[in-house]
Design a protein around this motif. Structure first.
Motif, short mmCIF file in Angstrom:
data_model
loop_
_atom_site.label_atom_id
_atom_site.label_comp_id
_atom_site.label_asym_id
_atom_site.label_seq_id
_atom_site.Cartn_x
_atom_site.Cartn_y
_atom_site.Cartn_z
N ALA A 166 0.83 -1.21 0.00
CA ALA A 166 0.00 0.00 0.00
C ALA A 166 0.87 1.26 0.00
CB ALA A 166 -0.93 0.00 1.22
N ILE A 167 1.87 1.29 0.85
CA ILE A 167 2.68 2.51 0.92
C ILE A 167 3.53 2.64 -0.35
CG2 ILE A 167 4.63 1.59 2.24
CD1 ILE A 167 4.63 4.25 3.80
N GLN A 168 3.91 1.50 -0.91
CA GLN A 168 4.67 1.56 -2.18
C GLN A 168 3.80 2.21 -3.27
OE1 GLN A 168 7.50 -0.83 -4.67
NE2 GLN A 168 5.83 -2.31 -4.50
N ARG A 169 2.55 1.76 -3.35
CA ARG A 169 1.63 2.29 -4.35
C ARG A 169 1.46 3.81 -4.21
NH1 ARG A 169 -1.89 -1.83 -3.22
NH2 ARG A 169 -3.09 -0.46 -1.86
N GLU A 170 1.20 4.24 -2.98
CA GLU A 170 0.91 5.66 -2.77
C GLU A 170 2.17 6.52 -2.90
OE1 GLU A 170 -2.10 6.53 -2.88
OE2 GLU A 170 -2.86 4.47 -2.66
N ALA A 171 3.30 5.98 -2.47
CA ALA A 171 4.55 6.74 -2.60
C ALA A 171 4.91 6.91 -4.08
CB ALA A 171 5.68 6.04 -1.85
#
Ligand code: ADP
Ligand code: MG
Length: 693
Positions: A166-171
């Protein structure tokens, strides 16, 4: 003797070994799975499994296991041997791709918080190829996720991996606005592990340590940590041997153990590895903890990993150093001119907003019976969230909020006042040891986690809440013509709204809790206070939006955590009552009888001088009464708590009824310890346990 570089990583099926042992094409496909999260085909898994098996057998492995982390937080393994007997009486050694990527450990006894009725008790384990397989005690360990028949997460690793996605996607979404397209964005963690070492012979005499991991009794030692002589002090020879053996074993497993030193409390130590990708760092931390427990007895020692093994001296934490990197470049590195570094400021703002908006979840993620004893005891940050930024970043935040120009104070050269010492440039983020969440130059140090915890929950929460605030940012500025202007406008608003979470002062001071209350910050002092933060509407929505945990997964975890808390305190309560009745009361009574007899003998001999003995006898009698009454009351409280059906009410009863009753028994026993003769006392005291040679 072999050198470090010869042994380093020799028990790990790492990238180096993979390149060496697998056909180029297979390696490339596996690397894509590892680096880009592409799914792995069974044919490829077969080739990987074969290479892994051959390698493991050469290293002396006889078994393999799917190594996983059920909701208890500790690690689990069931060993299967490689043998596959042939009709002629000999055996093949086999390990298939299917056996590598998926297992079915049954495992119906693991807590699931109601997710799995026993009639459908099947649980599956699935290989996490982003954490290397390794050999431990002749067993090839394959790091795996553990899920139910219906695909619900039953472990700590699955949601952690989802949160990293999730954080990879948003970053990536945010970085795209800066014109960047990294292949991989991952969070990084460096966990500093604190622990105690005491003599095995002392440990064996303390049932409280054996059953609960902490001392439930014990008067303050005559000397604590006030002389500051232990911190960074010279290391005891047997401890040194332990640390050397530990380092060697960790290096063989490719775990980059870097720093070791004595900690503040007597008999307390710390180990810090070099940081790595979050899931691998957590796996490595769990292996490290296991090795510590296993290796200590070789030196006649026992490793205590409880958050508060001894009252009156510091407890143990596990600082979670957290950052986020795109293709290896740290996104929290402010560079030389942070005010101009818009990208850094956007990520910093996201962290500030996340920690303020979801304070409750952050506190919940580290709440446990053990950690309750540590947080807020003037040795660890209190259970109030706040962020330390340091002078320069705080000035930058103020400049953004006030639409002002920021003038850097410039690098300050330290002059040490003598020519023989070199001068150097001062760091612009000084340390604040009292903050629960401190920016330390190029990463955040989250200091609330306790020493025994599996850091997966804390990082799952951090990753998800920051994924959310990165997404908020992207949503607010995507499509804006003047990106820079929009970004600064957004930051001004967000930092104004969330400035209250920034606190550079002393978190241990008596002024902070009322000040925090004025700012509207939460102060969740105990586990039953903190856990309900998991099951709020905002929390459900957050975890669902980012695909980290479904509502039933959250609910089941909440139930497991509440249940675990109640069980832990129940065990402590029962142990307190049992030991008070069967060890301490008999000892105090025996000693008081000796005194009574002495009075009788002296009086019979015509001595009038028995006033002191009589007074001592009265004091002992008072202790006996207090311990006895305390135990009776404690047992009642435990019985009442055990009958409560609702899990939150039950946890609350253990917290607010049972624990104070335990404390009362302990207080009475601890008073007696200071009156009763040494040879009558049934267990080693704090003096003896903490100051050994
Ligand atoms: P201190 O005791 O001063 O806090 P240590 O050197 O004991 O510092 O520990 C610092 C930890 O932070 C180490 O584990 C280190 O690898 C880790 N660390 C450093 N940079 C990062 C980063 N970018 N991401 C995560 N952890 C980091
Ligand atoms: Mg630290």
């Amino acid at each position: 003797m072999a050198t470090i570089s010869e042994i380093y990583g020799e028990m790990v099926f790492n990238d180096h070994v993979m390149q060496d042992r697998m056909p180029k094409a297979t390696y490339k496909l596996l690397a894509q799975t590892i680096n880009e999260g592409k799914p792995l085909q069974l044919e490829i898994a077969n080739v990987v499994a074969h290479a892994m098996k051959e390698w493991a057998i050469e290293k002396g492995a006889t078994h393999y296991t799917h190594w996983f982390q059920p909701l208890t937080g500790i690690t689990s393994e069931k060993h299967d041997s490689f043998i596959n007997p042939k009709p002629d009486g000999s055996t093949l050694l086999s390990f298939s791709g299917k056996e590598l990527i998926q297992g079915e450990p049954d495992a119906s006894n693991f807590p699931s918080g109601g997710l799995r009725a026993t009639f459908e008790a099947r649980g599956y384990t699935a290989w996490d190829p982003t954490s290397y397989a390794f050999i431990k005690d002749e067993v090839l360990c394959i790091p795996t996720a553990f899920v139910s028949y219906g695909g619900e997460a039953l472990d700590k690793k699955t949601p952690l991996l989802r949160s990293m996605d999730a954080i990879q996607r948003e970053a990536k979404r945010v970085l795209a606005l800066f014109g960047k397209k990294p292949t991989r964005v991952s969070t990084t963690v460096g966990p500093e592990q604190e622990y105690f070492l005491i003599k095995e012979e002392d440990y064996e005499k303390r049932q409280d340590l054996i059953l609960t991991g902490r001392t439930l009794f014990g008067a303050s030692p005559c000397k604590g940590q006030e002389l500051d002589e232990h911190y960074f002090g010279a290391i005891r020879p047997n401890v040194n041997r332990f640390m050397r053996e530990l380092d060697t074993e960790l290096w063989r497993l490719g775990i980059p153990a870097k720093t070791k030193h004595n900690e503040v409390a007597p008999a307390q130590h710390e180990l810090a590895p070099i940081y790595t990708t979050t899931n691998a760092a957590i796996d490595a931390n769990l292996v490290t903890m296991e090795l510590m427990r296993k290796l200590a007895p070789r030196q006649g020692l026992v490793c205590l990993q409880h958050e508060k093994p001894f009252a009156c001296i510091n407890g143990s934490g596990k600082h979670n150093n957290w950052s986020i990197a795109a293709d290896g470049v740290n996104l929290l590195d402010p560079g030389k001119t942070p005010f101009e570094n818009l990208q850094f400021l956007v990520f910093l703002t996201a962290v500030i907003k996340a920690v303020d908006e979801y304070q409750g979840l952050v506190c919940m993620s580290v709440a446990s019976a053990g950690n309750d004893l540590r947080l807020g005891a003037n040795e660890a940050p209190p259970a109030i969230m706040s962020i330390f930024l340091g002078d320069e970043l705080e000035a930058i935040v103020h400049a953004i909020i006030g639409n002002e120009e920021f003038t850097p104070s410039g690098a300050v050269r330290m002059d040490l006042g003598t020519d023989v010492l070199p001068t150097f440039i001062k760091d612009n983020t000084d340390r604040n040891r009292t903050s629960p969440f401190a920016f330390t130059g190029n990463k955040f140090e989250f200091r609330m986690p306790g020493s025994s915890v599996n850091l997966a929950d804390a990082n799952m929460v951090l990753n998800t809440i920051i994924a959310k605030t990165l997404s908020d940012f992207a949503q607010a500025v995507e499509g804006e013509k003047d990106f820079d202007k929009a970004a600064r406008r957004y930051m001004k608003k967000v930092l104004t709204d969330h400035e209250r979470i920034i606190f550079n002062g002393d978190n241990y001071s008596a002024e902070w809790p009322p000040e925090a209350a004025r700012r509207g910050l939460l102060n969740l002092r105990s586990t039953p206070d903190a856990l309900p933060q998991y099951v709020t509407d905002e929390a459900f929505a957050l975890f669902e939006e980012f695909g980290v945990l479904s509502r039933v997964e959250v609910e089941s975890r909440y139930e497991v955590k509440l249940g675990y808390y109640a069980k832990k305190v129940n065990i402590e309560g029962l142990t307190t009552a049992r030991l008070a009745r069967r060890q301490y009361l008999p000892a105090i009574i025996e000693f008081s009888a000796v005194i009574a007899q002495a009075v009788e003998v002296k009086v019979a001999a015509g001595s009038a001088g028995t006033a002191a003995e009589a007074e001592l006898l009265e004091k002992l009698n008072a202790c006996i009464d207090a311990v006895y009454a305390g135990v009776e009351a404690l047992e009642e409280k435990i019985e009442a708590a055990a009958l409560i059906a609702d899990s939150l009410e039950k946890a609350q009863a253990y917290c607010y009824e049972v624990i104070p009753a335990m404390d009362a028994v302990r207080a009475a026993v601890d008073v007696a310890e200071l009156l009763v003769g040494d040879e009558y006392w049934p267990v080693p005291t704090y003096n003896e346990m903490l100051f050994y040679t």
